[in-house]
Design a protein around this motif. Structure first.
Motif, PDB file in Angstrom:
ATOM      1  N   THR A  83     -19.107  39.343  36.286  1.00 48.64           N
ATOM      2  CA  THR A  83     -17.457  39.433  36.542  1.00 48.64           C
ATOM      3  C   THR A  83     -17.373  40.271  37.715  1.00 48.64           C
ATOM      4  OG1 THR A  83     -15.608  38.777  35.710  1.00 48.64           O
ATOM      5  CG2 THR A  83     -16.624  40.571  34.869  1.00 48.64           C
ATOM      6  N   ASN A  84     -16.677  39.916  38.644  1.00 48.26           N
ATOM      7  CA  ASN A  84     -16.195  40.521  39.801  1.00 48.26           C
ATOM      8  C   ASN A  84     -17.173  41.414  40.578  1.00 48.26           C
ATOM      9  OD1 ASN A  84     -13.621  39.660  39.200  1.00 48.26           O
ATOM     10  ND2 ASN A  84     -13.256  41.274  37.808  1.00 48.26           N
ATOM     11  N   ASN A  85     -18.352  40.764  40.329  1.00 45.10           N
ATOM     12  CA  ASN A  85     -19.687  41.583  41.293  1.00 45.10           C
ATOM     13  C   ASN A  85     -19.789  42.778  40.796  1.00 45.10           C
ATOM     14  OD1 ASN A  85     -19.710  39.179  42.321  1.00 45.10           O
ATOM     15  ND2 ASN A  85     -18.921  39.715  44.386  1.00 45.10           N
ATOM     16  N   GLN A  86     -19.639  43.175  39.687  1.00 44.47           N
ATOM     17  CA  GLN A  86     -19.748  44.651  39.259  1.00 44.47           C
ATOM     18  C   GLN A  86     -20.955  45.128  38.803  1.00 44.47           C
ATOM     19  OE1 GLN A  86     -17.025  46.237  36.256  1.00 44.47           O
ATOM     20  NE2 GLN A  86     -15.430  44.477  36.692  1.00 44.47           N
ATOM     21  N   GLY A 154     -20.635  40.014  31.407  1.00 46.94           N
ATOM     22  CA  GLY A 154     -19.096  39.414  31.449  1.00 46.94           C
ATOM     23  C   GLY A 154     -18.704  38.224  32.249  1.00 46.94           C
ATOM     24  N   VAL A 155     -19.776  37.257  32.237  1.00 50.20           N
ATOM     25  CA  VAL A 155     -19.334  36.255  33.199  1.00 50.20           C
ATOM     26  C   VAL A 155     -19.540  34.809  32.420  1.00 50.20           C
ATOM     27  CG1 VAL A 155     -21.455  35.796  34.263  1.00 50.20           C
ATOM     28  CG2 VAL A 155     -19.544  35.602  35.716  1.00 50.20           C
ATOM     29  N   GLN A 156     -18.729  33.901  32.799  1.00 50.92           N
ATOM     30  CA  GLN A 156     -18.947  32.644  32.457  1.00 50.92           C
ATOM     31  C   GLN A 156     -19.921  31.828  33.408  1.00 50.92           C
ATOM     32  OE1 GLN A 156     -18.330  31.745  29.108  1.00 50.92           O
ATOM     33  NE2 GLN A 156     -17.332  34.057  29.001  1.00 50.92           N
ATOM     34  N   TRP A 157     -20.844  30.813  33.004  1.00 50.74           N
ATOM     35  CA  TRP A 157     -21.759  30.176  33.684  1.00 50.74           C
ATOM     36  C   TRP A 157     -21.141  29.717  34.921  1.00 50.74           C
ATOM     37  CZ3 TRP A 157     -26.193  31.842  34.212  1.00 50.74           C
ATOM     38  CH2 TRP A 157     -27.284  32.207  33.215  1.00 50.74           C
ATOM     39  N   PRO A 158     -19.929  28.658  34.836  1.00 53.87           N
ATOM     40  CA  PRO A 158     -19.220  28.191  36.002  1.00 53.87           C
ATOM     41  C   PRO A 158     -18.933  29.106  37.280  1.00 53.87           C
ATOM     42  CG  PRO A 158     -18.198  27.276  34.008  1.00 53.87           C
ATOM     43  CD  PRO A 158     -19.087  28.565  33.585  1.00 53.87           C
ATOM     44  N   GLU A 159     -18.295  30.360  36.803  1.00 54.12           N
ATOM     45  CA  GLU A 159     -18.325  31.212  37.661  1.00 54.12           C
ATOM     46  C   GLU A 159     -19.483  31.800  38.459  1.00 54.12           C
ATOM     47  OE1 GLU A 159     -16.148  34.851  35.921  1.00 54.12           O
ATOM     48  OE2 GLU A 159     -16.547  35.820  37.963  1.00 54.12           O
ATOM     49  N   ALA A 160     -20.332  32.191  37.714  1.00 53.37           N
ATOM     50  CA  ALA A 160     -21.677  32.487  38.294  1.00 53.37           C
ATOM     51  C   ALA A 160     -22.579  31.457  39.157  1.00 53.37           C
ATOM     52  CB  ALA A 160     -22.751  32.858  37.198  1.00 53.37           C
ATOM     53  N   VAL A 161     -22.217  30.170  38.850  1.00 51.42           N
ATOM     54  CA  VAL A 161     -23.006  28.984  39.524  1.00 51.42           C
ATOM     55  C   VAL A 161     -22.039  28.868  40.834  1.00 51.42           C
ATOM     56  CG1 VAL A 161     -22.822  26.582  39.627  1.00 51.42           C
ATOM     57  CG2 VAL A 161     -23.779  27.701  37.696  1.00 51.42           C
ATOM     58  N   ARG A 162     -20.673  29.200  40.852  1.00 51.67           N
ATOM     59  CA  ARG A 162     -20.035  28.971  41.955  1.00 51.67           C
ATOM     60  C   ARG A 162     -19.954  30.090  43.075  1.00 51.67           C
ATOM     61  NH1 ARG A 162     -15.446  27.624  38.915  1.00 51.67           N
ATOM     62  NH2 ARG A 162     -14.773  29.715  38.682  1.00 51.67           N
ATOM     63  N   SER A 163     -20.373  31.435  42.595  1.00 52.85           N
ATOM     64  CA  SER A 163     -20.597  32.353  43.494  1.00 52.85           C
ATOM     65  C   SER A 163     -22.031  32.126  43.950  1.00 52.85           C
ATOM     66  CB  SER A 163     -20.130  33.747  42.883  1.00 52.85           C
ATOM     67  OG  SER A 163     -20.692  33.908  41.677  1.00 52.85           O
ATOM     68  N   LEU A 164     -22.840  31.685  43.407  1.00 57.98           N
ATOM     69  CA  LEU A 164     -24.174  31.345  44.084  1.00 57.98           C
ATOM     70  C   LEU A 164     -24.171  30.379  44.956  1.00 57.98           C
ATOM     71  CD1 LEU A 164     -26.864  32.156  41.040  1.00 57.98           C
ATOM     72  CD2 LEU A 164     -26.145  33.807  42.636  1.00 57.98           C
ATOM     73  N   GLN A 165     -23.437  29.374  44.686  1.00 59.43           N
ATOM     74  CA  GLN A 165     -23.422  28.352  45.669  1.00 59.43           C
ATOM     75  C   GLN A 165     -22.876  28.298  46.865  1.00 59.43           C
ATOM     76  OE1 GLN A 165     -21.534  25.594  42.769  1.00 59.43           O
ATOM     77  NE2 GLN A 165     -23.059  24.146  42.678  1.00 59.43           N
TER      78      GLN A 165
END
Ligand code: HEC
Ligand code: HEC
Length: 345
Positions: A83-86, A154-165
């Motif tokens: 979360t928040n690239n920490q 501290g991240v949910q999958w949709p957030e992680a997928v979005r930032s990788l995409q």
């Protein structure tokens, strides 16, 4: 009527066959005896290394999927998965620090301290249970839990997928391997492929196990003998010298009461099962690369190997060993440091 009459010419061949088989049997027995004989002349602990040791060498070659491993390696270092690239996996599992961060408790998201000491990521594939409380049996569900853990990624999958995409290079790499591109399942698949590749074969002890008797010096061999004779191997055994059974910390004497200031993490396996018998029960940790992963124990309370070995003899075996023997055991443990991609850890 007599079925077999060896003197009858038609059945004489049976007598020859019996004689022939007898001769073969004697020859085989003789060869076996011949191979057993030399073992009697060498000290037992050297010979067992070739035959029936409680510890096995890490295989030199393990089948991996190179494109997935390469992608997993990038993900492992990427803060976009938190979360928040920490944080990245590497923040707590640094390769220059034996796959750990050498802190008693790691600093997670927003400065939160992890409940327990960070174990190494190396050789995780040889642990039948993951984490100090052994909650997970496979790396994929372990990943699910640590991604959403507010102290870790501290991240949910949709957030992680979005930032990788949003990174064209990732989109391309995923597309090349997976028809459905960047998805939680595929992120996990690549990361797990990478985790499975993090093995450290070729420690001096493994070379010793595989027959190189010069790989250990006399003090280290003595340390291994003490490790076995004192019963450390009853808990720390197998390829990972641990990682496959549950035991209480404090079988003889109450380690945690002596230490004081109990924390939720001290409850160990109880946190998974809620079973009173599992209080202060932990997965026996692997001792592979233990020389480079201080501090020790789930609470990170022991700073040196000698201190950890001293606590083990006291609380797991109810013994007090002479300092010299503790040092020998620690010396043996230092021979368990292996190589990652051909370089010592
Ligand atoms: C903030 C620090 C931190 C970060 C970031 C982190 N870990 Fe960990 N890791 C830990 C701690 C602490 C444990 C032990 C948890 C427990 O026992 O309850 C652990 C345990 C593990 C284990 C189990 C090892 C074993 O043998 O039990 C593996 C595998 C692992 N982490 C992989 C990863 C991967 C992959 C990532 C990135 C997606 C990651 N970790 C990110 C701190 C961290
Ligand atoms: C009855 C089982 C048992 C026996 C016997 C035992 N251990 Fe352990 N060992 C454990 C457990 C469980 C832990 C984890 C304790 C904790 O931190 O909660 C552990 C932890 C360790 C650690 C710390 C590893 C790390 O990465 O933090 C070392 C080193 C160690 N043991 C060495 C030894 C030695 C040397 C002996 C023999 C003198 C020994 N153990 C005997 C169960 C055992």
């Amino acid at each position: 009527m007599k079925l077999l009459n060896f003197n009858r010419p038609s059945q004489r061949w049976i007598r020859f066959l019996a004689l022939f088989l007898g001769a073969v049997l004697i020859l085989l027995l003789w060869r076996n005896i011949a191979t057993i004989v030399p073992t009697v002349t060498t000290p037992q602990w050297i010979e067992i290394a070739q035959t029936n040791e409680p510890i096995q060498a890490i295989p030199q070659q393990i089948e991996v999927d190179p494109p997935k491993v390469a992608l997993g390696e990038k993900l492992f270092q990427d803060v976009r998965l938190s979360t928040n690239n920490q944080k990245s996996c590497l923040s707590c599992h640094s390769f220059s620090l034996g796959g750990t961060d050498r802190r008693a408790h790691s600093i997670g998201i927003n400065g939160a301290l992890t409940e327990v000491n960070t174990p190494t990521v190396f050789n995780a594939r040889f642990n039948s249970r993951l984490n100090w409380n052994g909650k997970f049996t496979d790396l994929s569900s372990h990943l699910d839990a640590l991604m959403s853990n507010p102290q870790v990624m501290g991240v949910q999958w949709p957030e992680a997928v979005r930032s990788l995409q949003q990174v064209p290079e990732y989109a391309r790499s995923f597309d090349r391997i997976y028809p459905d591109g960047v998805t939680p399942t595929n992120i996990k698949d690549a990361l797990v492929a990478y985790e499975l590749s993090l093995n450290t074969p070729n420690s001096r002890f493994d070379r010793f196990l595989l027959g190189d008797k010069q790989a250990l010096n006399q003090a280290e061999k003595e340390g291994y003998r003490l490790f076995k004779d004192n019963g450390c191997v009853s808990c720390h055994q197998g390829v990972n010298v641990g990682g496959n059974i549950f035991q209480p910390f404090g079988i003889i004497g109450d380690y945690l009461a002596d230490r004081g200031n109990l924390t939720p993490g001290d409850l160990g396996r109880f946190n998974v099962t809620q079973n009173a018998a599992d209080r202060h029960v932990f997965r026996v940790p692997s001792l592979r690369n233990v020389a480079v992963t201080a501090p020790y124990f789930h609470d990170g309370s022991a700073q040196t190997l000698e201190e950890a070995v001293g606590k083990m003899t006291k609380y797991q075996l109810g013994r007090t060993l002479p300092t010299k023997q503790i040092e020998s055991i620690a010396q043996f443990l230092r021979t368990l440091t292996g190589e990652y991609r051909g370089k010592p850890l």
